[in-house]
Design a protein around this motif. Sequence first.
Motif, PDB file in Angstrom:
ATOM      1  N   VAL A  87       8.073  12.548 -18.842  1.00  0.00           N
ATOM      2  CA  VAL A  87       8.015  14.009 -18.844  1.00  0.00           C
ATOM      3  C   VAL A  87       8.872  14.525 -19.990  1.00  0.00           C
ATOM      4  CG1 VAL A  87       8.425  16.105 -17.527  1.00  0.00           C
ATOM      5  CG2 VAL A  87       7.668  14.021 -16.352  1.00  0.00           C
ATOM      6  N   VAL A  88       8.237  15.234 -20.907  1.00  0.00           N
ATOM      7  CA  VAL A  88       8.912  15.756 -22.095  1.00  0.00           C
ATOM      8  C   VAL A  88       8.991  17.272 -21.979  1.00  0.00           C
ATOM      9  CG1 VAL A  88       8.861  15.896 -24.612  1.00  0.00           C
ATOM     10  CG2 VAL A  88       8.002  13.844 -23.453  1.00  0.00           C
TER      11      VAL A  88
ATOM     12  N   ALA B 192       0.809  -1.217   0.000  1.00  0.00           N
ATOM     13  CA  ALA B 192       0.000   0.000   0.000  1.00  0.00           C
ATOM     14  C   ALA B 192       0.842   1.267   0.000  1.00  0.00           C
ATOM     15  CB  ALA B 192      -0.929   0.012   1.216  1.00  0.00           C
ATOM     16  N   GLY B 193       2.129   1.140   0.280  1.00  0.00           N
ATOM     17  CA  GLY B 193       3.016   2.296   0.267  1.00  0.00           C
ATOM     18  C   GLY B 193       3.706   2.535  -1.049  1.00  0.00           C
ATOM     19  N   ARG B 194       3.315   1.799  -2.076  1.00  0.00           N
ATOM     20  CA  ARG B 194       3.922   1.971  -3.399  1.00  0.00           C
ATOM     21  C   ARG B 194       3.089   2.943  -4.219  1.00  0.00           C
ATOM     22  NH1 ARG B 194       4.659  -3.478  -5.269  1.00  0.00           N
ATOM     23  NH2 ARG B 194       2.481  -3.412  -5.874  1.00  0.00           N
ATOM     24  N   PRO B 195       3.723   3.911  -4.889  1.00  0.00           N
ATOM     25  CA  PRO B 195       2.944   4.829  -5.725  1.00  0.00           C
ATOM     26  C   PRO B 195       2.329   4.113  -6.918  1.00  0.00           C
ATOM     27  CG  PRO B 195       5.293   5.167  -6.076  1.00  0.00           C
ATOM     28  CD  PRO B 195       5.162   4.211  -4.918  1.00  0.00           C
ATOM     29  N   ASP B 196       1.295   4.720  -7.467  1.00  0.00           N
ATOM     30  CA  ASP B 196       0.674   4.157  -8.668  1.00  0.00           C
ATOM     31  C   ASP B 196       1.471   4.485  -9.917  1.00  0.00           C
ATOM     32  OD1 ASP B 196      -1.828   3.214  -7.363  1.00  0.00           O
ATOM     33  OD2 ASP B 196      -2.085   5.356  -6.975  1.00  0.00           O
ATOM     34  N   VAL B 197       2.028   5.682  -9.940  1.00  0.00           N
ATOM     35  CA  VAL B 197       2.709   6.215 -11.120  1.00  0.00           C
ATOM     36  C   VAL B 197       3.969   6.939 -10.659  1.00  0.00           C
ATOM     37  CG1 VAL B 197       2.460   7.674 -13.185  1.00  0.00           C
ATOM     38  CG2 VAL B 197       0.427   6.638 -12.143  1.00  0.00           C
ATOM     39  N   ALA B 198       5.002   6.941 -11.504  1.00  0.00           N
ATOM     40  CA  ALA B 198       6.200   7.733 -11.228  1.00  0.00           C
ATOM     41  C   ALA B 198       6.650   8.425 -12.509  1.00  0.00           C
ATOM     42  CB  ALA B 198       7.319   6.865 -10.672  1.00  0.00           C
ATOM     43  N   CYS B 199       7.066   9.671 -12.360  1.00  0.00           N
ATOM     44  CA  CYS B 199       7.500  10.473 -13.504  1.00  0.00           C
ATOM     45  C   CYS B 199       8.976  10.256 -13.795  1.00  0.00           C
ATOM     46  CB  CYS B 199       7.270  11.958 -13.227  1.00  0.00           C
ATOM     47  SG  CYS B 199       5.544  12.411 -13.087  1.00  0.00           S
ATOM     48  N   VAL B 200       9.290  10.162 -15.068  1.00  0.00           N
ATOM     49  CA  VAL B 200      10.668  10.031 -15.528  1.00  0.00           C
ATOM     50  C   VAL B 200      10.904  11.096 -16.585  1.00  0.00           C
ATOM     51  CG1 VAL B 200      12.335   8.557 -16.720  1.00  0.00           C
ATOM     52  CG2 VAL B 200      10.730   7.553 -15.078  1.00  0.00           C
ATOM     53  N   ARG B 201      11.921  11.921 -16.389  1.00  0.00           N
ATOM     54  CA  ARG B 201      12.233  12.986 -17.339  1.00  0.00           C
ATOM     55  C   ARG B 201      13.043  12.424 -18.504  1.00  0.00           C
ATOM     56  NH1 ARG B 201      15.723  16.500 -15.095  1.00  0.00           N
ATOM     57  NH2 ARG B 201      15.225  18.143 -16.602  1.00  0.00           N
ATOM     58  N   VAL B 202      12.517  12.596 -19.716  1.00  0.00           N
ATOM     59  CA  VAL B 202      13.175  12.071 -20.911  1.00  0.00           C
ATOM     60  C   VAL B 202      14.539  12.717 -21.118  1.00  0.00           C
ATOM     61  CG1 VAL B 202      12.976  11.955 -23.430  1.00  0.00           C
ATOM     62  CG2 VAL B 202      11.008  11.403 -22.004  1.00  0.00           C
TER      63      VAL B 202
ATOM     64  N   GLU C 267      16.850  13.155 -19.033  1.00  0.00           N
ATOM     65  CA  GLU C 267      17.871  12.604 -18.154  1.00  0.00           C
ATOM     66  C   GLU C 267      18.605  11.434 -18.809  1.00  0.00           C
ATOM     67  OE1 GLU C 267      15.996  11.389 -14.592  1.00  0.00           O
ATOM     68  OE2 GLU C 267      15.804  13.430 -13.802  1.00  0.00           O
ATOM     69  N   PRO C 268      19.917  11.344 -18.627  1.00  0.00           N
ATOM     70  CA  PRO C 268      20.642  10.147 -19.076  1.00  0.00           C
ATOM     71  C   PRO C 268      20.090   8.909 -18.374  1.00  0.00           C
ATOM     72  CG  PRO C 268      22.174  11.909 -18.484  1.00  0.00           C
ATOM     73  CD  PRO C 268      20.814  12.345 -18.019  1.00  0.00           C
ATOM     74  N   GLY C 269      19.942   7.827 -19.112  1.00  0.00           N
ATOM     75  CA  GLY C 269      19.475   6.583 -18.516  1.00  0.00           C
ATOM     76  C   GLY C 269      17.998   6.537 -18.209  1.00  0.00           C
ATOM     77  N   TRP C 270      17.221   7.409 -18.853  1.00  0.00           N
ATOM     78  CA  TRP C 270      15.790   7.448 -18.521  1.00  0.00           C
ATOM     79  C   TRP C 270      15.085   6.146 -18.875  1.00  0.00           C
ATOM     80  CZ3 TRP C 270      11.968   6.947 -22.203  1.00  0.00           C
ATOM     81  CH2 TRP C 270      12.313   7.177 -23.535  1.00  0.00           C
ATOM     82  N   ARG C 271      15.529   5.473 -19.914  1.00  0.00           N
ATOM     83  CA  ARG C 271      14.886   4.206 -20.281  1.00  0.00           C
ATOM     84  C   ARG C 271      15.105   3.152 -19.193  1.00  0.00           C
ATOM     85  NH1 ARG C 271      13.022   3.495 -25.424  1.00  0.00           N
ATOM     86  NH2 ARG C 271      13.355   5.251 -26.850  1.00  0.00           N
ATOM     87  N   ASP C 272      16.319   3.097 -18.647  1.00  0.00           N
ATOM     88  CA  ASP C 272      16.601   2.139 -17.571  1.00  0.00           C
ATOM     89  C   ASP C 272      15.736   2.437 -16.353  1.00  0.00           C
ATOM     90  OD1 ASP C 272      18.530   0.939 -19.150  1.00  0.00           O
ATOM     91  OD2 ASP C 272      20.176   2.123 -18.307  1.00  0.00           O
ATOM     92  N   LEU C 273      15.553   3.714 -16.064  1.00  0.00           N
ATOM     93  CA  LEU C 273      14.725   4.097 -14.930  1.00  0.00           C
ATOM     94  C   LEU C 273      13.272   3.683 -15.151  1.00  0.00           C
ATOM     95  CD1 LEU C 273      15.256   5.529 -12.262  1.00  0.00           C
ATOM     96  CD2 LEU C 273      14.638   7.681 -13.364  1.00  0.00           C
ATOM     97  N   ALA C 274      12.784   3.891 -16.370  1.00  0.00           N
ATOM     98  CA  ALA C 274      11.416   3.478 -16.694  1.00  0.00           C
ATOM     99  C   ALA C 274      11.250   1.968 -16.556  1.00  0.00           C
ATOM    100  CB  ALA C 274      11.064   3.933 -18.110  1.00  0.00           C
ATOM    101  N   GLU C 275      12.245   1.223 -16.995  1.00  0.00           N
ATOM    102  CA  GLU C 275      12.170  -0.232 -16.885  1.00  0.00           C
ATOM    103  C   GLU C 275      12.205  -0.687 -15.428  1.00  0.00           C
ATOM    104  OE1 GLU C 275      15.359  -1.451 -19.373  1.00  0.00           O
ATOM    105  OE2 GLU C 275      14.326  -0.893 -21.235  1.00  0.00           O
ATOM    106  N   ALA C 276      12.975   0.004 -14.607  1.00  0.00           N
ATOM    107  CA  ALA C 276      13.017  -0.328 -13.177  1.00  0.00           C
ATOM    108  C   ALA C 276      11.652  -0.132 -12.534  1.00  0.00           C
ATOM    109  CB  ALA C 276      14.071   0.527 -12.479  1.00  0.00           C
TER     110      ALA C 276
END
Length: 227
Positions: free
Chosen positions: A128-129, A96-106, A108-117
Amino acid sequence: MLQACLNGSRTAEEHPALPLSPERLAEDAADVAALGVTSVHIRPRDVIGALTLVGPEVATTIATVRAAVPGIEISVSTDVPGNRAPLIASWAALAAGRPDVACVRVAEPGWRDLAEALHRVNVKVELVVEAPAKLQDLPAGVSRLTVTATRETAESLLSVVEPLGLPVLLYGRDSDAWPVLDYAAVLEHHVRMGLEDTLHLPDGRRAKNNAELIALARRRQRTRAPS
């Protein structure tokens, strides 16, 4: 959708009504939910007030807000210094302490890895564009595209994200917050408003709190949407 962005990276010195603690965020979330908001975007803090992605601290904030407004979408930002992927991996056990959604800024370096995590721990991704970018072959789990724009750049940025066929949230900051909200409402895109984006009403007066900003944003969204 009208999303309430309740605090961002602002400090307590910037506005007396800025919600920083889990309890204050829960109070503001309840206030804006009563105005029809179905999504809140928040930035959890640690015990000394610094932005954090540490699992237990994120869980405390999310669970406190969720208890106050069951069923509302809770979004967080990943824009925090440090090695974020291991911290996000720890969210798998948060329940219940996990967010539903998280923003990732395109940007940023490594944004794809962050999205996959995020996708691996069952958290939806909001990209976020802020500038034109190549967005073909989006990572799994992307549910929404958020465009940070001025009134002058909004059209060109939308030309990049709209062809992707995902829901779009369009917003501006500070002096651009209200003009971009009005433009997004005309286009029937999702919008957001709150003390993260601006501390002021359209006439320049300082807003009392998040609820005042959201109430006005709701009225403007309704009056500007095509009939």
